[in-house]
Design a protein around this motif. Structure first.
Motif, PDB file in Angstrom:
ATOM      1  N   PHE A   1      23.206 -21.931 -32.651  1.00  0.00           N
ATOM      2  CA  PHE A   1      24.768 -21.743 -32.989  1.00  0.00           C
ATOM      3  C   PHE A   1      25.994 -23.160 -33.192  1.00  0.00           C
ATOM      4  O   PHE A   1      25.317 -24.048 -33.167  1.00  0.00           O
ATOM      5  CB  PHE A   1      25.724 -20.727 -32.292  1.00  0.00           C
ATOM      6  CG  PHE A   1      24.832 -19.675 -31.771  1.00  0.00           C
ATOM      7  CD1 PHE A   1      25.286 -18.620 -32.941  1.00  0.00           C
ATOM      8  CD2 PHE A   1      23.809 -19.642 -31.316  1.00  0.00           C
ATOM      9  CE1 PHE A   1      25.009 -17.419 -32.788  1.00  0.00           C
ATOM     10  CE2 PHE A   1      23.259 -17.804 -30.731  1.00  0.00           C
ATOM     11  CZ  PHE A   1      23.917 -16.864 -31.461  1.00  0.00           C
TER      12      PHE A   1
ATOM     13  N   ARG B   1      15.032 -17.643 -21.988  1.00  0.00           N
ATOM     14  CA  ARG B   1      14.309 -16.764 -22.269  1.00  0.00           C
ATOM     15  C   ARG B   1      12.834 -16.417 -21.588  1.00  0.00           C
ATOM     16  O   ARG B   1      12.403 -15.994 -21.711  1.00  0.00           O
ATOM     17  CB  ARG B   1      14.397 -17.164 -23.819  1.00  0.00           C
ATOM     18  CG  ARG B   1      13.603 -15.851 -24.460  1.00  0.00           C
ATOM     19  CD  ARG B   1      13.011 -15.518 -25.685  1.00  0.00           C
ATOM     20  NE  ARG B   1      13.846 -16.377 -26.832  1.00  0.00           N
ATOM     21  CZ  ARG B   1      14.249 -15.787 -27.262  1.00  0.00           C
ATOM     22  NH1 ARG B   1      14.521 -14.125 -27.729  1.00  0.00           N
ATOM     23  NH2 ARG B   1      15.053 -15.953 -28.265  1.00  0.00           N
TER      24      ARG B   1
ATOM     25  N   THR C   1      35.896 -16.003 -23.435  1.00  0.00           N
ATOM     26  CA  THR C   1      35.820 -16.783 -23.942  1.00  0.00           C
ATOM     27  C   THR C   1      34.035 -16.695 -24.219  1.00  0.00           C
ATOM     28  O   THR C   1      34.240 -17.636 -25.111  1.00  0.00           O
ATOM     29  CB  THR C   1      36.261 -18.348 -22.792  1.00  0.00           C
ATOM     30  OG1 THR C   1      37.075 -18.021 -22.072  1.00  0.00           O
ATOM     31  CG2 THR C   1      35.327 -20.000 -23.081  1.00  0.00           C
TER      32      THR C   1
ATOM     33  N   THR D   1      33.396 -18.089 -28.208  1.00  0.00           N
ATOM     34  CA  THR D   1      32.163 -19.029 -28.546  1.00  0.00           C
ATOM     35  C   THR D   1      30.616 -19.126 -28.817  1.00  0.00           C
ATOM     36  O   THR D   1      29.867 -19.254 -28.890  1.00  0.00           O
ATOM     37  CB  THR D   1      32.452 -20.715 -27.553  1.00  0.00           C
ATOM     38  OG1 THR D   1      31.866 -19.500 -26.042  1.00  0.00           O
ATOM     39  CG2 THR D   1      33.265 -21.370 -27.143  1.00  0.00           C
ATOM     40  N   GLU D   2      30.686 -17.294 -29.315  1.00  0.00           N
ATOM     41  CA  GLU D   2      29.324 -17.031 -30.005  1.00  0.00           C
ATOM     42  C   GLU D   2      28.503 -16.577 -28.567  1.00  0.00           C
ATOM     43  O   GLU D   2      27.336 -16.962 -29.208  1.00  0.00           O
ATOM     44  CB  GLU D   2      28.681 -17.969 -30.894  1.00  0.00           C
ATOM     45  CG  GLU D   2      29.782 -17.981 -32.690  1.00  0.00           C
ATOM     46  CD  GLU D   2      29.388 -18.678 -33.322  1.00  0.00           C
ATOM     47  OE1 GLU D   2      28.837 -19.910 -32.969  1.00  0.00           O
ATOM     48  OE2 GLU D   2      29.314 -18.067 -34.271  1.00  0.00           O
ATOM     49  N   GLN D   3      28.918 -17.628 -27.432  1.00  0.00           N
ATOM     50  CA  GLN D   3      27.831 -17.497 -25.803  1.00  0.00           C
ATOM     51  C   GLN D   3      26.884 -15.669 -25.804  1.00  0.00           C
ATOM     52  O   GLN D   3      25.969 -15.296 -25.275  1.00  0.00           O
ATOM     53  CB  GLN D   3      28.513 -17.627 -25.339  1.00  0.00           C
ATOM     54  CG  GLN D   3      28.500 -19.118 -24.371  1.00  0.00           C
ATOM     55  CD  GLN D   3      29.661 -19.751 -24.374  1.00  0.00           C
ATOM     56  OE1 GLN D   3      29.563 -19.161 -22.106  1.00  0.00           O
ATOM     57  NE2 GLN D   3      30.500 -19.950 -23.273  1.00  0.00           N
TER      58      GLN D   3
ATOM     59  N   ASP E   1      26.827 -13.750 -28.219  1.00  0.00           N
ATOM     60  CA  ASP E   1      25.886 -13.464 -29.457  1.00  0.00           C
ATOM     61  C   ASP E   1      24.607 -14.337 -29.247  1.00  0.00           C
ATOM     62  O   ASP E   1      23.665 -13.825 -29.673  1.00  0.00           O
ATOM     63  CB  ASP E   1      26.730 -13.959 -31.506  1.00  0.00           C
ATOM     64  CG  ASP E   1      27.447 -13.253 -31.684  1.00  0.00           C
ATOM     65  OD1 ASP E   1      27.314 -11.991 -31.165  1.00  0.00           O
ATOM     66  OD2 ASP E   1      28.381 -13.502 -32.246  1.00  0.00           O
ATOM     67  N   ALA E   2      24.968 -15.043 -28.553  1.00  0.00           N
ATOM     68  CA  ALA E   2      23.681 -15.705 -28.261  1.00  0.00           C
ATOM     69  C   ALA E   2      22.715 -15.495 -27.040  1.00  0.00           C
ATOM     70  O   ALA E   2      21.326 -14.988 -27.520  1.00  0.00           O
ATOM     71  CB  ALA E   2      24.332 -17.548 -27.507  1.00  0.00           C
ATOM     72  N   LEU E   3      23.479 -14.492 -26.512  1.00  0.00           N
ATOM     73  CA  LEU E   3      22.412 -13.796 -25.611  1.00  0.00           C
ATOM     74  C   LEU E   3      21.973 -12.449 -26.690  1.00  0.00           C
ATOM     75  O   LEU E   3      20.858 -12.846 -25.736  1.00  0.00           O
ATOM     76  CB  LEU E   3      23.413 -12.738 -24.925  1.00  0.00           C
ATOM     77  CG  LEU E   3      24.098 -13.619 -23.177  1.00  0.00           C
ATOM     78  CD1 LEU E   3      25.044 -12.827 -22.404  1.00  0.00           C
ATOM     79  CD2 LEU E   3      22.497 -14.020 -22.474  1.00  0.00           C
ATOM     80  N   THR E   4      22.262 -12.337 -27.412  1.00  0.00           N
ATOM     81  CA  THR E   4      21.799 -11.156 -28.308  1.00  0.00           C
ATOM     82  C   THR E   4      21.256 -12.001 -28.313  1.00  0.00           C
ATOM     83  O   THR E   4      19.502 -10.817 -28.918  1.00  0.00           O
ATOM     84  CB  THR E   4      22.346 -10.630 -29.021  1.00  0.00           C
ATOM     85  OG1 THR E   4      24.071 -10.014 -28.250  1.00  0.00           O
ATOM     86  CG2 THR E   4      22.260  -9.429 -29.892  1.00  0.00           C
ATOM     87  N   THR E   5      20.990 -12.777 -29.329  1.00  0.00           N
ATOM     88  CA  THR E   5      19.799 -13.058 -29.907  1.00  0.00           C
ATOM     89  C   THR E   5      18.551 -13.856 -28.792  1.00  0.00           C
ATOM     90  O   THR E   5      17.174 -13.979 -29.475  1.00  0.00           O
ATOM     91  CB  THR E   5      20.252 -15.119 -30.853  1.00  0.00           C
ATOM     92  OG1 THR E   5      20.620 -15.599 -29.555  1.00  0.00           O
ATOM     93  CG2 THR E   5      20.912 -13.999 -32.184  1.00  0.00           C
ATOM     94  N   LEU E   6      19.080 -14.098 -28.168  1.00  0.00           N
ATOM     95  CA  LEU E   6      18.063 -14.589 -26.331  1.00  0.00           C
ATOM     96  C   LEU E   6      17.949 -13.335 -26.093  1.00  0.00           C
ATOM     97  O   LEU E   6      16.809 -13.217 -25.280  1.00  0.00           O
ATOM     98  CB  LEU E   6      18.928 -15.373 -25.620  1.00  0.00           C
ATOM     99  CG  LEU E   6      18.971 -16.721 -25.947  1.00  0.00           C
ATOM    100  CD1 LEU E   6      19.818 -17.610 -25.480  1.00  0.00           C
ATOM    101  CD2 LEU E   6      17.386 -17.843 -26.130  1.00  0.00           C
ATOM    102  N   SER E   7      17.216 -12.316 -27.100  1.00  0.00           N
ATOM    103  CA  SER E   7      17.103 -11.084 -26.387  1.00  0.00           C
ATOM    104  C   SER E   7      17.244 -10.531 -24.788  1.00  0.00           C
ATOM    105  O   SER E   7      16.754  -9.628 -23.793  1.00  0.00           O
ATOM    106  CB  SER E   7      15.519 -11.082 -25.861  1.00  0.00           C
ATOM    107  OG  SER E   7      14.829 -11.752 -27.392  1.00  0.00           O
ATOM    108  N   THR E   8      18.811 -10.309 -24.877  1.00  0.00           N
ATOM    109  CA  THR E   8      19.260  -9.861 -23.532  1.00  0.00           C
ATOM    110  C   THR E   8      20.740  -9.467 -23.937  1.00  0.00           C
ATOM    111  O   THR E   8      21.999  -9.878 -24.297  1.00  0.00           O
ATOM    112  CB  THR E   8      19.998 -11.510 -22.789  1.00  0.00           C
ATOM    113  OG1 THR E   8      18.209 -11.634 -22.639  1.00  0.00           O
ATOM    114  CG2 THR E   8      20.484 -11.231 -21.319  1.00  0.00           C
TER     115      THR E   8
END
Lengths: 256, 262
Positions: A89, A107, B127, B131-133, B135-142
């Motif tokens: 990101f 992960r 926050t 800070t896209e955290q 979105d990051a969770l989604t991309t980490l399959s969570t």
């Protein structure tokens, strides 16, 4: 280099996306071949991030299709796709409450990888070493790192599971030129070494020249130019020419 | 502007407000249902739940305890001021016990924890959104609802009754300290009177209220944080909205539950 006879790894077919009255994507068509590194360029607000989020399934296009290995994204097992996917990101997006190694191994501790804490930590430290960070950073929190180090940790997290598809969102934004160069080189090395399909969005022409096999330029919701990076400098498209040379005058309106 | 235009404009503004309220209610309802659906679908994150129990429950104890202690003590002073020495020996323990257990314990604990926790949850998740955290969770399959929202809502639901149980005891103790230490009431008689007036319904209503308030404050913190606008302004607004909506809903739910129980 990618084999053009193969089915594209990622494909956007006539993708449209608007937010209220604001039309962002107006029929984007893009193919990313397996093992190819595509860099998407374009001015601010031209829909680069929206394109990336449509590819990921975070945003749903109003019209058109996103295909993964030839299959519509809606029919693909999203869990399986995301398990084979990594993303860096723009701001790093590291989890503040977790240490560096826990971020990298996030992960790995979950299904289908389900590594033990010890194994996950070892793998995380190996990935940190791959991006040039020592084991002493493993137990620090993201807030204790510089911007460049945070980007490296984000990169280590993106490659932690050796994914076949990696997205990089403005990988050098906010970094000094030397650190930006280091990150660009790292991305190129990792993509080549892993044979991964990569999609990068950036404004940084150094990144384009270092990372790209192919370049696509977005403008006004459409792909304005798409071709090999080697052809970029000799292309006659006036929009591309203005963008890559950073000229204030030309067909792209500059707001002063 | 003629009268007809004014009336139409006035009615339209009422209509817009009602539509906005219904839209917001629908969004909260969908958010709640989606969150709760994760409670019956693995994977689960017990570690996250434990962390939240510690933050919401254990670390709120000093604030809730102090609030209850001073409220119980002030209540004893007020009751004594309203009655004579003899009547007060009966009145103070009974009214302190009933007032704290049925009303002040759960409501004040709910409001204090709403101020402390609902705002913190909204700021943290807001926050993470900015800070896209998330979105990051989604991309980490969570799933962010499963990983971030459910543990916070469940921990609030479980922690509040525990906190209120402790707050009730401390509140009653606040009254006891004033009654025995300042007014010279008989300690044994005070405790006996207190126990005589605390019945099962009072205790159950106190704990049910606490659980409801916990659910409300956890949910509001998560909802506003999750839907936070961009930048510092968006996160600030989400935090304010979380505290205001939690507090109002807690007071409204308190009225409804009091009506239902008594």
């Amino acid at each position: 280099m990618p084999d053009p006879s193969q089915t594209p790894k990622l494909q956007l077919v006539d993708v449209h996306k608007s937010f209220g009255p604001k039309r962002v994507l107006a029929g984007v068509n893009l193919d990313v071949m397996p093992g190819e590194s595509l860099v998407i360029i374009g001015g601010s607000g031209t829909g680069k991030s929206v394109t990336l989020k449509c590819m990921l399934g975070i945003l749903k296009p109003e019209k058109g299709q996103v295909l993964i290995d030839g299959a519509p994204l809606a029919e693909v097992d999203s869990e399986a796709f995301l398990n084979d996917f990594g993303m860096l990101f723009q701001g790093g997006a590291l989890f503040d409450s977790l240490t560096v190694w826990q971020n990298v191994a996030f992960r790995l501790r979950r299904k289908p990888f389900s590594l033990s804490k010890k194994e996950a930590r070892e793998r995380a430290i190996a990935k940190l070493a791959r991006v040039g960070l020592g084991a002493e950073t493993a137990d620090l929190f993201p807030a204790e790192l510089s911007g460049g180090m945070q980007k490296r940790v984000g990169l280590a997290r993106a490659i932690a599971t050796d994914p076949h598809v990696i997205f990089f969102d403005e990988p050098t934004a906010g970094l000094d030129p030397i650190m930006a160069g280091v990150i660009n080189d790292l991305i190129r090395e990792l993509v080549t070494e892993m044979g991964a399909t990569a999609v990068t969005i950036t404004h940084d022409m150094t990144t384009v020249r270092t990372v790209a096999d192919d370049v696509a330029m977005l403008h006004d919701g459409l792909v304005r130019w798409h071709g090999p990076v080697a052809d970029m400098d000799t292309a006659t498209d006036p929009y591309l020419d203005q963008f890559i040379h950073g000229r204030a005058t030309g067909p792209i309106a500059a707001i002063r | 502007m003629n009268l007809a235009t004014f009336v139409i404009g006035f009615l339209a503004s009422i209509g817009r407000s009602v539509l906005a309220l219904l839209t917001a209610t629908g969004r909260v309802a969908l958010f709640t249902l989606e969150t709760l659906s994760h409670a019956v679908r693995p994977p689960y994150y017990p570690g996250e739940f434990g962390k939240q129990m510690l933050t919401i429950g254990y670390f709120s104890l000093p604030v809730v305890g102090m609030t209850a202690l001073f409220t119980g003590a002030a209540l004893a002073l007020q009751i004594k001021a309203g009655g004579g020495q003899v009547a007060s020996e009966q009145l103070v323990p009974s009214v302190v016990a009933i007032g704290i257990v049925r009303e002040l314990g759960p409501v004040l604990a709910g409001l204090m924890v709403a101020g402390r926790i609902s705002s913190a949850i909204a700021a943290e998740i807001g926050t993470m959104r900015v800070t896209e955290q998330i979105d990051a969770l989604t991309t980490l399959s969570t799933d962010p609802l499963k990983y971030l929202v459910l543990p916070r809502v469940l921990a609030s639901l479980v922690a509040l009754p525990l906190l209120v149980a402790v707050a009730n005891v401390i509140g009653i103790m606040g009254g006891y300290l004033i009654a025995v230490g300042t007014f010279g009431f008989n300690p044994g008689a005070y405790i006996k009177n207190t126990l005589d007036y605390i019945d099962t319904v009072s205790v159950v209503s106190s704990l049910v209220k606490a659980g409801t308030f916990g659910f409300i404050l956890g949910l509001m913190g998560c909802y506003h944080g999750y839907n936070s606008g961009r930048g510092a302004l968006g996160v600030g607004q989400a935090t304010t909205n979380a505290v205001v909506s939690s507090s109002i809903l807690i007071l409204a739910a308190n009225y409804a539950l009091t009506q239902a129980f008594f």
